[in-house]
Write a protein that holds these residues in place. Structure first.
Motif, short mmCIF file in Angstrom:
data_model
loop_
_atom_site.label_atom_id
_atom_site.label_comp_id
_atom_site.label_asym_id
_atom_site.label_seq_id
_atom_site.Cartn_x
_atom_site.Cartn_y
_atom_site.Cartn_z
N THR A 264 0.89 -1.21 0.00
CA THR A 264 0.26 -0.27 0.23
C THR A 264 0.62 1.36 0.00
O THR A 264 0.76 2.35 -0.58
CB THR A 264 -0.71 -0.03 1.07
N HIS A 265 2.46 1.24 0.47
CA HIS A 265 3.22 2.27 0.66
C HIS A 265 4.20 2.04 -0.06
O HIS A 265 5.16 3.27 0.07
CB HIS A 265 3.72 2.80 2.10
N LYS A 266 3.80 0.82 -1.44
CA LYS A 266 5.50 1.48 -1.80
C LYS A 266 6.27 1.86 -2.41
O LYS A 266 7.08 1.88 -2.22
CB LYS A 266 4.83 -0.15 -2.84
N ASN A 267 5.49 2.73 -2.83
CA ASN A 267 5.80 3.73 -4.08
C ASN A 267 6.14 5.62 -3.11
O ASN A 267 6.19 6.38 -3.47
CB ASN A 267 5.22 4.01 -5.08
N THR A 268 6.41 5.03 -1.09
CA THR A 268 6.40 6.69 -0.46
C THR A 268 8.37 6.59 -0.20
O THR A 268 8.59 5.12 -0.12
CB THR A 268 5.94 5.88 0.58
N SER A 269 8.73 7.28 0.60
CA SER A 269 9.65 7.11 0.49
C SER A 269 9.90 7.08 2.75
O SER A 269 10.87 7.41 2.90
CB SER A 269 10.83 8.65 0.24
N LYS A 270 8.67 6.69 2.71
CA LYS A 270 8.47 6.43 4.06
C LYS A 270 9.48 4.07 4.36
O LYS A 270 9.76 3.51 3.54
CB LYS A 270 7.70 6.11 4.75
N LYS A 271 10.27 4.92 5.63
CA LYS A 271 11.25 3.75 5.97
C LYS A 271 10.34 2.80 6.43
O LYS A 271 8.36 3.17 6.26
CB LYS A 271 11.99 3.61 7.28
N MET A 272 10.76 1.14 5.93
CA MET A 272 9.40 0.67 6.68
C MET A 272 8.51 -0.07 7.51
O MET A 272 7.48 0.36 8.00
CB MET A 272 10.56 -0.64 6.36
N SER A 273 9.49 0.22 8.69
CA SER A 273 9.47 1.23 9.98
C SER A 273 8.42 1.83 10.51
O SER A 273 7.61 1.69 11.12
CB SER A 273 10.44 1.09 10.85
N SER A 274 7.83 2.96 9.56
CA SER A 274 7.83 3.96 10.16
C SER A 274 6.14 3.63 9.51
O SER A 274 5.19 4.59 9.98
CB SER A 274 8.33 5.22 9.15
N VAL A 275 5.94 2.72 8.76
CA VAL A 275 4.22 2.57 8.19
C VAL A 275 3.46 1.26 9.34
O VAL A 275 2.44 0.75 8.97
CB VAL A 275 4.05 1.38 6.45
N LEU A 276 4.30 1.16 10.16
CA LEU A 276 3.77 -0.35 11.34
C LEU A 276 2.75 0.29 11.72
O LEU A 276 3.21 1.42 12.59
CB LEU A 276 4.72 -1.03 11.47
N PRO A 277 2.26 -0.63 12.26
CA PRO A 277 1.76 -0.06 13.49
C PRO A 277 1.69 -0.12 14.94
O PRO A 277 1.41 -1.13 16.24
CB PRO A 277 -0.54 -0.45 13.23
N LEU A 278 2.82 -0.60 15.15
CA LEU A 278 3.45 -1.17 16.23
C LEU A 278 4.64 -0.30 16.71
O LEU A 278 4.96 1.25 15.72
CB LEU A 278 4.86 -1.96 16.04
N PRO A 289 18.71 -4.44 10.18
CA PRO A 289 19.17 -4.03 9.16
C PRO A 289 18.87 -4.25 8.16
O PRO A 289 18.51 -3.30 6.74
CB PRO A 289 20.36 -5.20 8.89
N LEU A 290 17.12 -4.61 7.68
CA LEU A 290 16.17 -4.53 6.87
C LEU A 290 15.24 -3.27 6.81
O LEU A 290 15.12 -3.45 5.90
CB LEU A 290 15.79 -5.84 7.01
N ASP A 291 15.29 -2.67 7.33
CA ASP A 291 14.95 -1.70 7.65
C ASP A 291 15.35 -0.08 6.39
O ASP A 291 16.43 0.21 7.06
CB ASP A 291 14.33 -1.05 8.98
N LYS A 292 14.33 0.34 5.50
CA LYS A 292 14.94 0.97 4.37
C LYS A 292 13.74 1.70 4.26
O LYS A 292 12.42 0.90 3.87
CB LYS A 292 15.33 0.13 3.80
N PRO A 293 13.95 2.91 3.40
CA PRO A 293 12.97 3.28 2.70
C PRO A 293 12.07 2.99 1.62
O PRO A 293 12.90 1.23 0.97
CB PRO A 293 13.63 4.37 1.65
N LEU A 294 10.32 1.61 1.28
CA LEU A 294 10.01 1.15 1.01
C LEU A 294 10.49 0.97 -0.46
O LEU A 294 10.37 0.48 -1.43
CB LEU A 294 8.08 1.69 1.33
#
Length: 386
Positions: A264-278, A289-294
């Protein structure tokens, strides 16, 4: 030498309740200074004394039907009726859990009930050995020899050694040639390997809703990170069913598909962690280290991260141990015990009740109810013995 109808070894929940459940002369022996020590501190001092929805399915036991007779004979309403008669206040919380206003109110009531049923108390008394005789039993104690026609082992398990737990009951069972299912800590946290402890150590004290699974058992509740591993309402009941070497799977997004969320957020510059409800810190630590811009993530990377979030799998190094375990799983094999009377089949006059048996309930009042039910059934049978 003093002779009693019955000697009850262990003044915890099951021993106290058994003592008050039949009128014959008896002595209640315990190495602690006072009765009901664990009951008095249980539930944060509130005592989760039973659960309205108790059933045999709530217990782990090698003989899956063993609990049914006792649970049918003594129901949660039977205990609340006693509290009502004694004017002891209690309340119902989530999932049918019943708590007292003060745990010590229940301890005081149980002691008074036992005293009214002709019980002598022997505290700070170490029981050294139990010997079957031709007619009754000899109980060797630190205060001398006692003789009784019947003996009830209500010694509890190994959990909370700081409150007086000891291996006496299991040791005695083995001396009397009763089979014992290997004891283990239960209703406690699970520990990480050294490598995972290093990764997750900064999360100690943080919690999140999670679905935790081992084998066929799944629990969805709050998961708490500790300095050693994971604990909390999702993990404590799981530990009852976890066996050494078995994997545990954690879904940090119960009811949600991480891959769909990322897409859903694939084309954003947000990091993976920032779109999670955590909580951000939890998301960042889990992803590492897997956390990176989507927008920069490959399809393979998204699938890898999604699997980690919805199915983080590890093999625990162990449990948090007896010092933190609510109960001890395993114990005296129930195949040696009559399920209605709790008398040992091959040693007439000897009874085993409570946590010492291979019966362990889920979190939520089930283990104290087992103490009441097993103590009651043994007491009812003892009431009919000469």
């Amino acid at each position: 030498m003093v002779t009693y109808h019955t000697a009850i070894i262990g003044a915890g929940a099951s021993g106290l309740f058994c003592a008050g459940s039949f009128p014959q002369s008896k002595i209640l022996l315990d190495h602690n200074k006072r009765p009901g020590v664990k009951v008095g501190v249980s539930g944060g001092g509130k005592c989760n004394f039973t659960n309205r929805f108790v059933s045999a399915a709530d217990y782990d036991c090698t003989q899956k039907h063993f609990c049914k007779n006792a649970l049918a004979a003594f129901k949660p309403t039977d205990f609340t009726r006693l509290l009502d008669q004694a004017n002891i206040l209690y309340e119902e919380r989530s999932h049918g859990q019943l708590f007292a206003s003060r745990a010590l109110d229940i301890v005081h009531y149980l002691r008074q009930r036992a005293e009214n049923a002709h019980t002598d108390f022997a505290f700070t008394t170490e029981v050294l050995a139990v010997q079957p005789l031709t007619d009754g039993f000899a109980i060797r104690t630190s205060s001398g020899l006692i003789q009784a026609q019947h003996v009830v082992l209500a010694c509890g398990g190994l959990s909370y050694p700081s409150l007086g737990a000891s291996p006496f009951g299991l040791k005695t069972a083995r001396q009397l040639e009763l089979d014992v299912i290997s004891p283990r800590p239960a209703l406690c946290g699970l520990t990480f390997s050294k490598e995972l402890q290093r990764i997750f150590k900064t999360l100690a004290g943080n919690s999140t809703l999670a679905e935790v699974k081992t084998g066929k058992h799944t629990f969805t509740e709050q998961l708490l990170f500790t300095h050693e591993g994971i604990s909390g309402p999702a993990v404590l009941p799981l530990s009852l069913f976890w066996k050494e070497g078995d994997p545990v799977q954690v879904n940090f997004l119960p009811g949600q598909d991480a891959h769909v969320l990322f897409t859903t957020h694939k084309n954003t510059s947000k990091k993976m962690s920032s779109v999670l409800p955590l909580t951000g810190h939890i998301a960042q630590t889990v992803l590492g280290p897997l956390d990176k811009p989507l927008a920069n993530a490959t399809k393979a990377e998204l699938e890898t991260v999604s699997r980690k979030l919805n199915g983080f799998t590890f093999i625990p190094a162990g449990t948090a141990g007896y010092t933190k375990a609510e109960v001890t799983a395993g114990g005296i094999d129930t195949r040696a015990i009559h399920p209605s009377t709790f008398e040992v089949k091959k040693i007439p006059g000897l009874y085993v009740i409570g946590e010492l048996l291979d019966v362990t309930g889920r979190l939520g009042g089930y283990n104290l109810h087992w103490a009441w039910a097993s103590g009651f059934c043994a007491g009812q049978h003892l009431a009919r013995q000469r």
